[in-house]
Write an enzyme that holds these catalytic residues in place. Sequence first.
Site, PDB file in Angstrom:
ATOM      1  CB  THR A 158       1.243   5.258   4.064  1.00  0.00           C
ATOM      2  OG1 THR A 158       1.465   5.768   2.922  1.00  0.00           O
ATOM      3  CG2 THR A 158       0.235   5.559   4.651  1.00  0.00           C
ATOM      4  CG  ASP A 159       4.097   8.450   0.956  1.00  0.00           C
ATOM      5  OD1 ASP A 159       3.276   7.538   0.919  1.00  0.00           O
ATOM      6  OD2 ASP A 159       5.043   8.318  -0.060  1.00  0.00           O
ATOM      7  CD  GLU A 160      -0.922   6.188  -0.471  1.00  0.00           C
ATOM      8  OE1 GLU A 160      -2.154   6.580  -0.612  1.00  0.00           O
ATOM      9  OE2 GLU A 160      -0.354   5.291  -0.840  1.00  0.00           O
ATOM     10  CE  LYS A 219      -1.188   2.854   7.822  1.00  0.00           C
ATOM     11  NZ  LYS A 219      -0.913   1.676   8.732  1.00  0.00           N
ATOM     12  CE1 TYR A 264      -3.316   2.195   3.636  1.00  0.00           C
ATOM     13  CE2 TYR A 264      -2.469   3.783   1.955  1.00  0.00           C
ATOM     14  CZ  TYR A 264      -2.267   2.910   3.017  1.00  0.00           C
ATOM     15  OH  TYR A 264      -1.169   2.301   3.460  1.00  0.00           O
TER      16      TYR A 264
HETATM   17  P1  NAD Z   1      -0.747  -5.838   2.789  1.00  0.00           P
HETATM   18  O1  NAD Z   1      -2.167  -5.729   2.322  1.00  0.00           O
HETATM   19  O2  NAD Z   1       0.275  -6.514   1.915  1.00  0.00           O
HETATM   20  O3  NAD Z   1      -0.696  -6.865   4.100  1.00  0.00           O
HETATM   21  C1  NAD Z   1      -1.652  -6.519   5.167  1.00  0.00           C
HETATM   22  C2  NAD Z   1      -1.495  -7.531   6.137  1.00  0.00           C
HETATM   23  O4  NAD Z   1      -2.258  -7.430   7.289  1.00  0.00           O
HETATM   24  C3  NAD Z   1      -2.193  -8.881   5.458  1.00  0.00           C
HETATM   25  O5  NAD Z   1      -1.440  -9.893   5.688  1.00  0.00           O
HETATM   26  C4  NAD Z   1      -3.728  -9.009   6.171  1.00  0.00           C
HETATM   27  O6  NAD Z   1      -4.135 -10.400   6.234  1.00  0.00           O
HETATM   28  C5  NAD Z   1      -3.486  -8.390   7.489  1.00  0.00           C
HETATM   29  N1  NAD Z   1      -4.590  -8.135   8.049  1.00  0.00           N
HETATM   30  C6  NAD Z   1      -5.677  -7.253   7.472  1.00  0.00           C
HETATM   31  N2  NAD Z   1      -6.604  -6.800   8.404  1.00  0.00           N
HETATM   32  C7  NAD Z   1      -6.337  -7.325   9.462  1.00  0.00           C
HETATM   33  C8  NAD Z   1      -6.921  -7.555  10.807  1.00  0.00           C
HETATM   34  N3  NAD Z   1      -8.133  -6.751  11.010  1.00  0.00           N
HETATM   35  N4  NAD Z   1      -6.288  -8.312  11.577  1.00  0.00           N
HETATM   36  C9  NAD Z   1      -5.149  -8.772  11.384  1.00  0.00           C
HETATM   37  N5  NAD Z   1      -4.241  -8.995  10.266  1.00  0.00           N
HETATM   38  C10 NAD Z   1      -5.036  -8.080   9.275  1.00  0.00           C
HETATM   39  O7  NAD Z   1      -0.192  -4.640   3.111  1.00  0.00           O
HETATM   40  P2  NAD Z   1       1.405  -4.010   3.085  1.00  0.00           P
HETATM   41  O8  NAD Z   1       1.542  -3.525   1.720  1.00  0.00           O
HETATM   42  O9  NAD Z   1       2.400  -5.093   3.503  1.00  0.00           O
HETATM   43  O10 NAD Z   1       1.350  -3.038   4.271  1.00  0.00           O
HETATM   44  C11 NAD Z   1       1.595  -3.223   5.446  1.00  0.00           C
HETATM   45  C12 NAD Z   1       1.660  -1.607   6.484  1.00  0.00           C
HETATM   46  O11 NAD Z   1       2.581  -0.888   5.602  1.00  0.00           O
HETATM   47  C13 NAD Z   1       0.306  -1.305   6.197  1.00  0.00           C
HETATM   48  O12 NAD Z   1       0.067  -0.664   7.518  1.00  0.00           O
HETATM   49  C14 NAD Z   1       0.476   0.020   5.109  1.00  0.00           C
HETATM   50  O13 NAD Z   1      -0.349   1.109   5.242  1.00  0.00           O
HETATM   51  C15 NAD Z   1       1.834   0.118   5.352  1.00  0.00           C
HETATM   52  N6  NAD Z   1       2.485   0.873   4.437  1.00  0.00           N
HETATM   53  C16 NAD Z   1       2.573   0.270   3.069  1.00  0.00           C
HETATM   54  C17 NAD Z   1       3.494   0.866   2.236  1.00  0.00           C
HETATM   55  C18 NAD Z   1       3.307   0.054   0.457  1.00  0.00           C
HETATM   56  O14 NAD Z   1       3.899   0.440  -0.290  1.00  0.00           O
HETATM   57  N7  NAD Z   1       2.726  -1.060   0.566  1.00  0.00           N
HETATM   58  C19 NAD Z   1       3.986   1.904   2.282  1.00  0.00           C
HETATM   59  C20 NAD Z   1       4.034   2.557   3.466  1.00  0.00           C
HETATM   60  C21 NAD Z   1       3.380   1.888   4.449  1.00  0.00           C
HETATM   61  P1  TYD Z   2      -0.441   1.574  -5.964  1.00  0.00           P
HETATM   62  O1  TYD Z   2       0.625   0.582  -6.147  1.00  0.00           O
HETATM   63  O2  TYD Z   2      -2.096   1.074  -6.072  1.00  0.00           O
HETATM   64  O3  TYD Z   2       0.029   2.629  -4.559  1.00  0.00           O
HETATM   65  P2  TYD Z   2      -0.511   3.768  -4.128  1.00  0.00           P
HETATM   66  O4  TYD Z   2      -1.716   4.206  -4.878  1.00  0.00           O
HETATM   67  O5  TYD Z   2      -0.704   3.423  -2.690  1.00  0.00           O
HETATM   68  O6  TYD Z   2       0.592   4.975  -4.525  1.00  0.00           O
HETATM   69  O7  TYD Z   2      -0.299   2.440  -7.208  1.00  0.00           O
HETATM   70  C1  TYD Z   2       0.980   3.255  -7.422  1.00  0.00           C
HETATM   71  C2  TYD Z   2       0.682   4.292  -8.709  1.00  0.00           C
HETATM   72  O8  TYD Z   2       0.147   3.426  -9.894  1.00  0.00           O
HETATM   73  C3  TYD Z   2      -0.501   5.038  -8.307  1.00  0.00           C
HETATM   74  O9  TYD Z   2      -0.158   6.653  -8.748  1.00  0.00           O
HETATM   75  C4  TYD Z   2      -1.856   4.792  -9.291  1.00  0.00           C
HETATM   76  C5  TYD Z   2      -0.978   3.871 -10.285  1.00  0.00           C
HETATM   77  N1  TYD Z   2      -1.419   2.772 -10.832  1.00  0.00           N
HETATM   78  C6  TYD Z   2      -1.709   2.503 -12.064  1.00  0.00           C
HETATM   79  O10 TYD Z   2      -1.590   3.447 -12.862  1.00  0.00           O
HETATM   80  N2  TYD Z   2      -2.524   1.323 -12.699  1.00  0.00           N
HETATM   81  C7  TYD Z   2      -2.533   0.309 -11.926  1.00  0.00           C
HETATM   82  O11 TYD Z   2      -3.213  -0.988 -12.306  1.00  0.00           O
HETATM   83  C8  TYD Z   2      -2.339   0.529 -10.600  1.00  0.00           C
HETATM   84  C9  TYD Z   2      -2.823  -0.508  -9.428  1.00  0.00           C
HETATM   85  C10 TYD Z   2      -2.076   1.787  -9.905  1.00  0.00           C
END
Ligand code: NAD
Ligand code: TYD
Length: 374
Positions: free
Chosen positions: A139-141, A169, A165
């Site tokens: 992630t970019d975070e 990561k 988090y």
């Molecule tokens: P998500 O929470 O929707 O899915 C995570 C999945 O991992 C779930 O299916 C969960 O059951 C599984 N999981 C969790 N713990 C586990 C374990 N111990 N063993 C096996 N499976 C396990 O997450 P997401 O949003 O799909 O993110 C997926 C990846 O992408 C993550 O690594 C996250 O850091 C990265 N990422 C997410 C975003 C975003 O915007 N959501 C952006 C950049 C990177």
């Molecule tokens: P989120 O979807 O949780 O992603 P991340 O924190 O990983 O970027 O949140 C996106 C942005 O929205 C973040 O600045 C937090 C804000 N946010 C709200 O304002 N209200 C909400 O209910 C949630 C879940 C997030």
Amino acid sequence: MARQHKSRLLVTGGAGFIGSNFVHYWAKKYPQDRIVVLDALTYAGNLQNLQALLEQDRIRFVKGDICDQALVESILTEEALNLIVHFAAESHVDRSILGPDAFLETNIQGTHSMLKAARKVWLENPVVRDHHRFHHVSTDEVYGSLGATDPAFTETTPYAPNSPYAASKAASDHLVRAYHHTYGLEVTTSNCSNNYGPYHFPEKLIPLALLHMLLGKSVPIYGDGLNIRDWLFVEDHCRGIELVITEGNVGDTYNIGGNCERTNIDLIQTLCNLVDQAFQAKPELAQKYPDSPSATGSGAASLIRYVKDRPGHDRRYAIDARKIFHELGYRPTHSLETGLAQTVHWYLDNESWWKAVMDGSYSRWMDQQYGTAK
Ligand code: NAD
Ligand code: TYD
């Protein structure tokens, strides 16, 4: 890892949001490849996300924990897998603030366990020693928070994670790098900006706001709503990961993003307009969702409520994706407007998916966050 051969993939976290979108994307593009999904089915994992592929027997699903090294080794061996795409993680910042331990366990220990298994099975086997790939999805975070005029994150921006988090990561990224440098494991890493799209669990901003607009519940905006995120439609993320796996340099990291910075309040206003427009275009939606202000004419934006800010809330994220653009020819295919419109339609067309999710762990989470299911 040029595609002269069929790939045999292990997708961890493939029942989650991005992982399941990736499995659909890959199964469609490379129907000859073997895909095994390993997922622990935590609150965020949902087999419904893979239902069509499971019914057609197109993939194998294994319920299990990435911390279980012996299980991972046995799957890699018995299936002769040569590619790991590692999504599994605890992914929600707000949950990491309330309870960091699970994040350290899954994101750090779990990634380390995956690396140990890959090293053992792949590097000790001459057949796959020179033909394997461990792709780590990050992630970019990890780069921390930007000021209003700071340049966007590049691959060489120093890590400065702020939430548990992001810190977990960041640690996993370093382990992946170390396994390449020290042991020669063939790794790539991608750091992507905020995703949105189908199968997104409604604890995250976009699906939460969208479903609350349909149900007439308040839309919580943290702080002043001026935090900036850089949004990418999930399919464009999957396309970026594919390019890194197939064309990227072993040992490299690539930022993936689409130059789409928005303040949270601007993003939610755009979403409100799309929901209002959907109700205008389809009068039957007003019957289906009578509590939505889009049905009564008062407009979805009337639900916006500013609430207490997230502790340590990062102000701005922005990805500089020039490396993947120039080196690998990456181009996202969706603008925020087309991607959001597609997302709104997906949720309108898949009510049974989100109703089941909302009846389950989602409502317990909202209770914990706000004291009452909103
Ligand atoms: P998500 O929470 O929707 O899915 C995570 C999945 O991992 C779930 O299916 C969960 O059951 C599984 N999981 C969790 N713990 C586990 C374990 N111990 N063993 C096996 N499976 C396990 O997450 P997401 O949003 O799909 O993110 C997926 C990846 O992408 C993550 O690594 C996250 O850091 C990265 N990422 C997410 C975003 C975003 O915007 N959501 C952006 C950049 C990177
Ligand atoms: P989120 O979807 O949780 O992603 P991340 O924190 O990983 O970027 O949140 C996106 C942005 O929205 C973040 O600045 C937090 C804000 N946010 C709200 O304002 N209200 C909400 O209910 C949630 C879940 C997030």
